[in-house]
Design a protein around this motif. Sequence first.
Motif, PDB file in Angstrom:
ATOM      1  N   TYR A 127      12.812   7.198  10.261  1.00 37.38           N
ATOM      2  CA  TYR A 127      13.585   6.178   9.571  1.00 37.38           C
ATOM      3  C   TYR A 127      13.598   6.455   8.073  1.00 37.38           C
ATOM      4  O   TYR A 127      12.545   6.485   7.424  1.00 37.38           O
ATOM      5  N   LYS A 128      14.790   6.683   7.548  1.00 39.83           N
ATOM      6  CA  LYS A 128      14.950   6.877   6.107  1.00 39.83           C
ATOM      7  C   LYS A 128      15.105   5.508   5.462  1.00 39.83           C
ATOM      8  O   LYS A 128      16.079   4.789   5.712  1.00 39.83           O
ATOM      9  N   ILE A 129      14.142   5.141   4.634  1.00 35.61           N
ATOM     10  CA  ILE A 129      14.082   3.809   4.025  1.00 35.61           C
ATOM     11  C   ILE A 129      14.409   3.940   2.544  1.00 35.61           C
ATOM     12  O   ILE A 129      13.744   4.685   1.814  1.00 35.61           O
ATOM     13  N   THR A 130      15.444   3.245   2.097  1.00 30.88           N
ATOM     14  CA  THR A 130      15.852   3.276   0.689  1.00 30.88           C
ATOM     15  C   THR A 130      15.481   1.952   0.037  1.00 30.88           C
ATOM     16  O   THR A 130      15.741   0.879   0.595  1.00 30.88           O
ATOM     17  N   THR A 131      14.870   2.039  -1.133  1.00 31.30           N
ATOM     18  CA  THR A 131      14.404   0.834  -1.834  1.00 31.30           C
ATOM     19  C   THR A 131      14.851   0.868  -3.291  1.00 31.30           C
ATOM     20  O   THR A 131      15.161   1.930  -3.845  1.00 31.30           O
ATOM     21  N   VAL A 132      14.858  -0.309  -3.916  1.00 32.20           N
ATOM     22  CA  VAL A 132      15.134  -0.413  -5.341  1.00 32.20           C
ATOM     23  C   VAL A 132      14.046  -1.256  -5.991  1.00 32.20           C
ATOM     24  O   VAL A 132      13.604  -2.270  -5.431  1.00 32.20           O
ATOM     25  N   SER A 133      13.589  -0.828  -7.137  1.00 33.25           N
ATOM     26  CA  SER A 133      12.555  -1.549  -7.867  1.00 33.25           C
ATOM     27  C   SER A 133      13.161  -2.712  -8.626  1.00 33.25           C
ATOM     28  O   SER A 133      14.163  -2.555  -9.337  1.00 33.25           O
ATOM     29  N   ASP A 134      12.557  -3.898  -8.484  1.00 34.52           N
ATOM     30  CA  ASP A 134      13.021  -5.056  -9.237  1.00 34.52           C
ATOM     31  C   ASP A 134      12.567  -5.011 -10.688  1.00 34.52           C
ATOM     32  O   ASP A 134      12.975  -5.840 -11.503  1.00 34.52           O
ATOM     33  N   GLU A 135      11.699  -4.054 -11.034  1.00 39.59           N
ATOM     34  CA  GLU A 135      11.195  -3.959 -12.402  1.00 39.59           C
ATOM     35  C   GLU A 135      12.070  -3.065 -13.277  1.00 39.59           C
ATOM     36  O   GLU A 135      12.384  -3.410 -14.404  1.00 39.59           O
ATOM     37  N   GLY A 155      -6.916  -5.318  -0.007  1.00 44.60           N
ATOM     38  CA  GLY A 155      -7.923  -4.353  -0.463  1.00 44.60           C
ATOM     39  C   GLY A 155      -8.363  -3.416   0.644  1.00 44.60           C
ATOM     40  O   GLY A 155      -8.523  -2.200   0.430  1.00 44.60           O
ATOM     41  N   ASP A 156      -8.537  -3.951   1.843  1.00 39.89           N
ATOM     42  CA  ASP A 156      -8.959  -3.129   2.969  1.00 39.89           C
ATOM     43  C   ASP A 156      -7.893  -2.091   3.319  1.00 39.89           C
ATOM     44  O   ASP A 156      -8.203  -0.932   3.615  1.00 39.89           O
ATOM     45  N   PHE A 157      -6.630  -2.496   3.256  1.00 37.85           N
ATOM     46  CA  PHE A 157      -5.519  -1.574   3.538  1.00 37.85           C
ATOM     47  C   PHE A 157      -5.526  -0.399   2.548  1.00 37.85           C
ATOM     48  O   PHE A 157      -5.408   0.770   2.943  1.00 37.85           O
ATOM     49  N   GLU A 158      -5.684  -0.709   1.270  1.00 34.88           N
ATOM     50  CA  GLU A 158      -5.688   0.359   0.271  1.00 34.88           C
ATOM     51  C   GLU A 158      -6.944   1.219   0.370  1.00 34.88           C
ATOM     52  O   GLU A 158      -6.891   2.440   0.169  1.00 34.88           O
ATOM     53  N   ASN A 159      -8.068   0.605   0.703  1.00 35.23           N
ATOM     54  CA  ASN A 159      -9.306   1.384   0.864  1.00 35.23           C
ATOM     55  C   ASN A 159      -9.196   2.382   2.009  1.00 35.23           C
ATOM     56  O   ASN A 159      -9.864   3.426   2.018  1.00 35.23           O
ATOM     57  N   ARG A 160      -8.347   2.074   2.985  1.00 36.63           N
ATOM     58  CA  ARG A 160      -8.150   2.964   4.132  1.00 36.63           C
ATOM     59  C   ARG A 160      -7.022   3.978   3.901  1.00 36.63           C
ATOM     60  O   ARG A 160      -6.613   4.678   4.819  1.00 36.63           O
ATOM     61  N   GLY A 161      -6.524   4.044   2.657  1.00 31.40           N
ATOM     62  CA  GLY A 161      -5.516   5.036   2.325  1.00 31.40           C
ATOM     63  C   GLY A 161      -4.102   4.516   2.269  1.00 31.40           C
ATOM     64  O   GLY A 161      -3.164   5.297   2.060  1.00 31.40           O
ATOM     65  N   GLY A 162      -3.898   3.218   2.443  1.00 31.55           N
ATOM     66  CA  GLY A 162      -2.551   2.657   2.396  1.00 31.55           C
ATOM     67  C   GLY A 162      -2.058   2.471   0.974  1.00 31.55           C
ATOM     68  O   GLY A 162      -2.844   2.363   0.025  1.00 31.55           O
ATOM     69  N   ASP A 163      -0.760   2.466   0.803  1.00 30.88           N
ATOM     70  CA  ASP A 163      -0.123   2.217  -0.494  1.00 30.88           C
ATOM     71  C   ASP A 163       0.765   0.984  -0.385  1.00 30.88           C
ATOM     72  O   ASP A 163       1.467   0.802   0.611  1.00 30.88           O
ATOM     73  N   CYS A 164       0.764   0.158  -1.416  1.00 30.08           N
ATOM     74  CA  CYS A 164       1.613  -1.028  -1.468  1.00 30.08           C
ATOM     75  C   CYS A 164       2.605  -0.881  -2.620  1.00 30.08           C
ATOM     76  O   CYS A 164       2.220  -0.521  -3.734  1.00 30.08           O
ATOM     77  N   ALA A 165       3.867  -1.139  -2.342  1.00 29.84           N
ATOM     78  CA  ALA A 165       4.913  -1.101  -3.367  1.00 29.84           C
ATOM     79  C   ALA A 165       5.429  -2.514  -3.567  1.00 29.84           C
ATOM     80  O   ALA A 165       6.286  -2.987  -2.811  1.00 29.84           O
ATOM     81  N   PHE A 166       4.923  -3.198  -4.571  1.00 31.47           N
ATOM     82  CA  PHE A 166       5.323  -4.576  -4.827  1.00 31.47           C
ATOM     83  C   PHE A 166       6.613  -4.622  -5.645  1.00 31.47           C
ATOM     84  O   PHE A 166       7.015  -3.631  -6.262  1.00 31.47           O
ATOM     85  N   LYS A 167       7.262  -5.782  -5.658  1.00 30.89           N
ATOM     86  CA  LYS A 167       8.508  -5.992  -6.405  1.00 30.89           C
ATOM     87  C   LYS A 167       9.522  -4.896  -6.080  1.00 30.89           C
ATOM     88  O   LYS A 167      10.194  -4.368  -6.966  1.00 30.89           O
ATOM     89  N   THR A 168       9.602  -4.555  -4.807  1.00 27.60           N
ATOM     90  CA  THR A 168      10.478  -3.487  -4.340  1.00 27.60           C
ATOM     91  C   THR A 168      11.254  -3.976  -3.130  1.00 27.60           C
ATOM     92  O   THR A 168      10.652  -4.439  -2.162  1.00 27.60           O
TER      93      THR A 168
END
Length: 306
Positions: free
Chosen positions: A113-121, A87-100
């Motif tokens: 760094y170019k970071i490539t991800t795929v969603s498990d959903e 919660g503190d991370f998001e309150n400070r402007g952070g974003d979380c990408a879960f199931k990724t």
Amino acid sequence: MLYDLCSKHDIPHRNTKKWIVAQTDEQWASCLRLHAHAQALGDAPTRFITAEEAARREPAVKADVGIVESESTGIVDSHALMTYLHGDFENRGGDCAFKTRVTDVEYIPGEGYKITTVSDEDGSVTSITAETLINSAGHGACAINNLILPVERHRTPFYAKGTYFSYGASNPRTSVLVYPVTIPGQGSLGTHLTLDMGGRIRFGPDLEWVDDPNDLKPSPVRLKEALSAILAYMPGVDPTAISLDYCGIRPKLSRGGGVGIGAGFQDFIIQEEQGFPGFVNLLGIESPGLTSSLAIGEMVDQILYQ
């Protein structure tokens, strides 16, 4: 730092202290080395417990040769702590990408760094470019390391499975955590006694090397092997009241080492990788990483920005 944070934000925690107990002269020699090392650090106060004090405070604990007490050791509600940090991370402007899942990382000099991800959903693929990258991926940290660094700097992960055992009897009890002393070259802290926030006793973890970090099924064989270790420092426990509870996996950077002084010891790795500016590796961060997470974060900040 963690005590201060928990007090400020009402995160359940308790200073329990920890006893490291020795039953033989060899174990006591390891206790003395541990005590000397802690004293040299300055921030890890330890002291010796006399037989009279031990009998008065924790009569159920057996230590034939001696006890070293860690006065700053405590327990914390880990889920409450993680919920607060998220919660503190998001309150400070952070974003979380879960199931990724991260599938590729490409270092682009001058850009980051170019970071490539795929969603498990839904299977969608996304790429972002970041100036800095902190590899705190736990069991996946070596895989991330190997996506970025050249082959000669690749690392192999090792998985130390630990089984915990619950204790259903009301006696004997302790108010401190109890750890059998570790011998250099072992890969585990031993099957120790820990407490939850309700004061319930749990024993573990033991050590079993596995190949799969998702191998979390408890085995009845582990209970039989753990009993002798438990009875060595708590001879009054009722073996019939000890039962399998759950398992966890510690990420290791070597097999058979990881605890002790001398050859084979592998500490946390916290470093910016040479030739890859802005890339900070956090490798081999096993269970003490939770209670030292704030200090680790401060160290990463110093590496990157100070």
